[in-house]
Scaffold this active site. Sequence first.
Site, PDB file in Angstrom:
ATOM      1  CB  SER A   1      -0.865   0.180   1.572  1.00 48.71           C
ATOM      2  OG  SER A   1      -1.817   1.431   0.720  1.00 48.71           O
TER       3      SER A   1
ATOM      4  CE  LYS B   1      -2.875  -2.267  -0.323  1.00 46.33           C
ATOM      5  NZ  LYS B   1      -3.259  -2.881  -1.735  1.00 46.33           N
TER       6      LYS B   1
ATOM      7  CG  HIS C   1      -4.501  -0.819   3.827  1.00 44.08           C
ATOM      8  ND1 HIS C   1      -5.131  -0.394   2.803  1.00 44.08           N
ATOM      9  CD2 HIS C   1      -4.297  -0.419   4.542  1.00 44.08           C
ATOM     10  CE1 HIS C   1      -4.218   0.477   2.920  1.00 44.08           C
ATOM     11  NE2 HIS C   1      -3.958   0.492   4.047  1.00 44.08           N
ATOM     12  CG  ASN C   2      -7.174  -1.470  -0.639  1.00 46.28           C
ATOM     13  OD1 ASN C   2      -5.691  -0.952   0.464  1.00 46.28           O
ATOM     14  ND2 ASN C   2      -7.334  -1.118  -1.914  1.00 46.28           N
TER      15      ASN C   2
ATOM     16  CD  GLU D   1      -7.168   3.536   0.474  1.00 45.52           C
ATOM     17  OE1 GLU D   1      -6.238   2.828   0.696  1.00 45.52           O
ATOM     18  OE2 GLU D   1      -7.640   3.152   0.017  1.00 45.52           O
TER      19      GLU D   1
HETATM   20  P1  NBP Z   1      -1.394  -1.682 -14.117  1.00 47.28           P
HETATM   21  O1  NBP Z   1      -2.212  -3.020 -13.124  1.00 47.28           O
HETATM   22  O2  NBP Z   1      -1.855  -0.553 -14.747  1.00 47.28           O
HETATM   23  O3  NBP Z   1      -0.147  -3.238 -15.103  1.00 47.28           O
HETATM   24  C1  NBP Z   1      -0.127  -2.408 -15.976  1.00 47.28           C
HETATM   25  C2  NBP Z   1       1.003  -3.895 -15.543  1.00 47.28           C
HETATM   26  O4  NBP Z   1       0.551  -5.224 -16.156  1.00 47.28           O
HETATM   27  C3  NBP Z   1       2.305  -3.301 -17.429  1.00 47.28           C
HETATM   28  O5  NBP Z   1       3.527  -3.568 -17.086  1.00 47.28           O
HETATM   29  C4  NBP Z   1       2.075  -4.312 -18.177  1.00 47.28           C
HETATM   30  O6  NBP Z   1       2.537  -5.036 -19.235  1.00 47.28           O
HETATM   31  C5  NBP Z   1       1.308  -5.898 -17.034  1.00 47.28           C
HETATM   32  N1  NBP Z   1       0.881  -6.780 -18.007  1.00 47.28           N
HETATM   33  C6  NBP Z   1      -0.462  -7.095 -18.243  1.00 47.28           C
HETATM   34 BR1  NBP Z   1      -1.937  -5.476 -18.075  1.00 47.28          BR
HETATM   35  N2  NBP Z   1      -0.869  -8.003 -18.947  1.00 47.28           N
HETATM   36  C7  NBP Z   1       0.435  -8.818 -18.936  1.00 47.28           C
HETATM   37  C8  NBP Z   1       0.257  -9.443 -19.038  1.00 47.28           C
HETATM   38  N3  NBP Z   1      -0.623 -11.368 -19.591  1.00 47.28           N
HETATM   39  N4  NBP Z   1       1.696 -10.744 -19.025  1.00 47.28           N
HETATM   40  C9  NBP Z   1       2.665  -9.582 -18.845  1.00 47.28           C
HETATM   41  N5  NBP Z   1       2.400  -8.320 -18.079  1.00 47.28           N
HETATM   42  C10 NBP Z   1       0.957  -7.625 -18.079  1.00 47.28           C
HETATM   43  O7  NBP Z   1       0.105  -1.110 -13.522  1.00 47.28           O
HETATM   44  P2  NBP Z   1       0.335  -0.748 -11.539  1.00 47.28           P
HETATM   45  O8  NBP Z   1      -0.959   0.198 -11.465  1.00 47.28           O
HETATM   46  O9  NBP Z   1       1.562  -0.702 -11.784  1.00 47.28           O
HETATM   47  O10 NBP Z   1      -0.257  -1.576 -10.502  1.00 47.28           O
HETATM   48  C11 NBP Z   1       1.086  -3.341 -10.222  1.00 47.28           C
HETATM   49  C12 NBP Z   1       0.115  -3.771  -9.031  1.00 47.28           C
HETATM   50  O11 NBP Z   1      -0.057  -2.901  -7.718  1.00 47.28           O
HETATM   51  C13 NBP Z   1      -1.782  -4.238  -9.518  1.00 47.28           C
HETATM   52  O12 NBP Z   1      -2.231  -5.137  -9.109  1.00 47.28           O
HETATM   53  C14 NBP Z   1      -1.963  -2.909  -9.213  1.00 47.28           C
HETATM   54  O13 NBP Z   1      -3.762  -3.677  -8.414  1.00 47.28           O
HETATM   55  C15 NBP Z   1      -1.501  -2.695  -7.080  1.00 47.28           C
HETATM   56  N6  NBP Z   1      -1.090  -1.920  -7.160  1.00 47.28           N
HETATM   57  C16 NBP Z   1      -1.561  -0.570  -7.546  1.00 47.28           C
HETATM   58  C17 NBP Z   1      -1.490   0.803  -6.843  1.00 47.28           C
HETATM   59  C18 NBP Z   1      -1.424   2.187  -7.537  1.00 47.28           C
HETATM   60  O14 NBP Z   1      -1.774   2.860  -6.838  1.00 47.28           O
HETATM   61  N7  NBP Z   1      -1.686   2.329  -8.460  1.00 47.28           N
HETATM   62  C19 NBP Z   1      -0.974   0.468  -5.391  1.00 47.28           C
HETATM   63  C20 NBP Z   1      -1.259  -0.549  -4.889  1.00 47.28           C
HETATM   64  C21 NBP Z   1      -1.332  -2.452  -5.526  1.00 47.28           C
HETATM   65  P3  NBP Z   1       2.887  -4.084 -20.347  1.00 47.28           P
HETATM   66  O15 NBP Z   1       3.174  -2.374 -20.053  1.00 47.28           O
HETATM   67  O16 NBP Z   1       3.145  -5.558 -21.121  1.00 47.28           O
HETATM   68  O17 NBP Z   1       1.089  -4.175 -20.956  1.00 47.28           O
END
Ligand code: NBP
Length: 477
Positions: free
Chosen positions: A128, A182, A185-186, A189
Amino acid sequence: SPARIGVTGLAVMGRNLARNFARHGYRVAVHNRTQARTTALLEEFGHEGEFVAAGTTEEFVAALERPRLIVIMVKAGAPTDAVIDELVPLLDEGDVVADGGNAHFLDTRRREAALRERGLHFVGSGISGGEQGALEGPSIMPGGTPEAYRVLGPLLEDIAAKVDGKPCCTHVGPDGAGHFVKMVHNGIEYADMQLIAEAYDLLRHGAGLQPDAIAEVFRTWNAGRLESYLIEITAEVLARTDAATGKPFVDVVLDQAEQKGTGRWTVQSALELGVPVSGIAEAVFARSLSGSVPLRQAGRGLPGPTETWLDSAAADRFADDVEQALYASKMVAYAQGFNQIQAGSAEYSWQIDPGEMATIWRGGCIIRARFLDRIRAAYEADRERPTLLTDAHFREALGSAQSAWRRVVSVAAQLGVPAPGFATALAYYDGLRAERLPAALVQGQRDFFGAHTYRRVDRDGTFHTRWEVEGRPEEQR
Ligand code: NBP
């Protein structure tokens, strides 16, 4: 030389997590399905530490020191399975695969079991703190085996946020425990954000304060017991003026709250576990109502109260009342969430220490707050306590807040300002306090129409009444 840890999935979260490892002196292998992200990371931030860019999964795995430590940071759901399926055939016994995405804890249980069969460790880790947390120190909630934590834990503790020198990361428990925590936690939130939003709405539409004045109220609150990241950012959002129109930012935003699903998961799980998390549920429903456009259009003309504002004397006192109501309702929402953690822990034999969860939420994460120290202390005094609300601090705070809390809920009802979070928290509190609940009557109804039986206060056993015959003794079943 080989990399100490690898990160695959380099969107906002993965990229910043990789930079965080690198900034802490670890050599990090980085990989992403689309190589452009990997290249961009090295171009922009390559100078921050030692990165090893891998073009393919094979190169990525080959770049790592053994046992390999891999953090997957891709979109939750099918993408996570796709990445695991690609990795697993290339790994060796003892390697550790962590998933830092927002996976559902049941998926994590499934994945952990599958990898365990192959001699691999799978560590479902809640992370988080959003983008900034990932870079500067998130709160990390890793599950999995103690052996896996022994290898990966020190690195996670290194990059996690620190409060009083303590890392906001601890081994939560086996398999899906980390992702479960987690998820809750959400959910908390969601509840906290809804309560804050209701406080704003009451100050605006009850006391007649403008957003900049309400921002000031929140700033004052943030200097006291409500001090938290969410209160702090709320003040900033309310103080913001829209550059294009000169209006308060909050007035130019469409009032339809979105959700990605972790709040819904929390409530679904709570329903399964039979834990009343009414604060979280109302928050999820409030977002759903806000987004139900045809429903809201249809409802807009429904009759409301004639009295719609507090008089000015009452308005002056109102902010203090709202502060009390917010603190009390927040205590209830957190108490409910912690009960869900305890229930999940019992259901899945996770042995989660609730006080430790409060401890690792004090920094890095979205719900970080001064108040969590109180929760930690309450569980340190009694880890098995049935509810946080009976802890001496909470009990006293509820006692002194309750008349203001009741006034706020009454004002909301009188003026027609929706405050489902405040109202449900108060109803839950009164439900806990009650000597007798009308559940007795519900049991009577159930026995009447369905012969569902009931138990008595004065005798053991299960009973059914022959409702069609007056004066007949009940039958023991
Ligand atoms: P995203 O959730 O937007 O995912 C994008 C990533 O997933 C890119 O690297 C993309 O690769 C990859 N991907 C996908 Br889509 N399909 C794929 C596949 N079939 N094979 C391999 N790679 C694949 O990214 P994020 O916002 O950085 O979040 C990552 C994780 O962290 C998520 O589970 C999210 O729920 C969690 N999270 C996010 C936050 C936040 O604030 N954003 C906070 C806490 C947790 P590509 O570049 O090739 O498309």
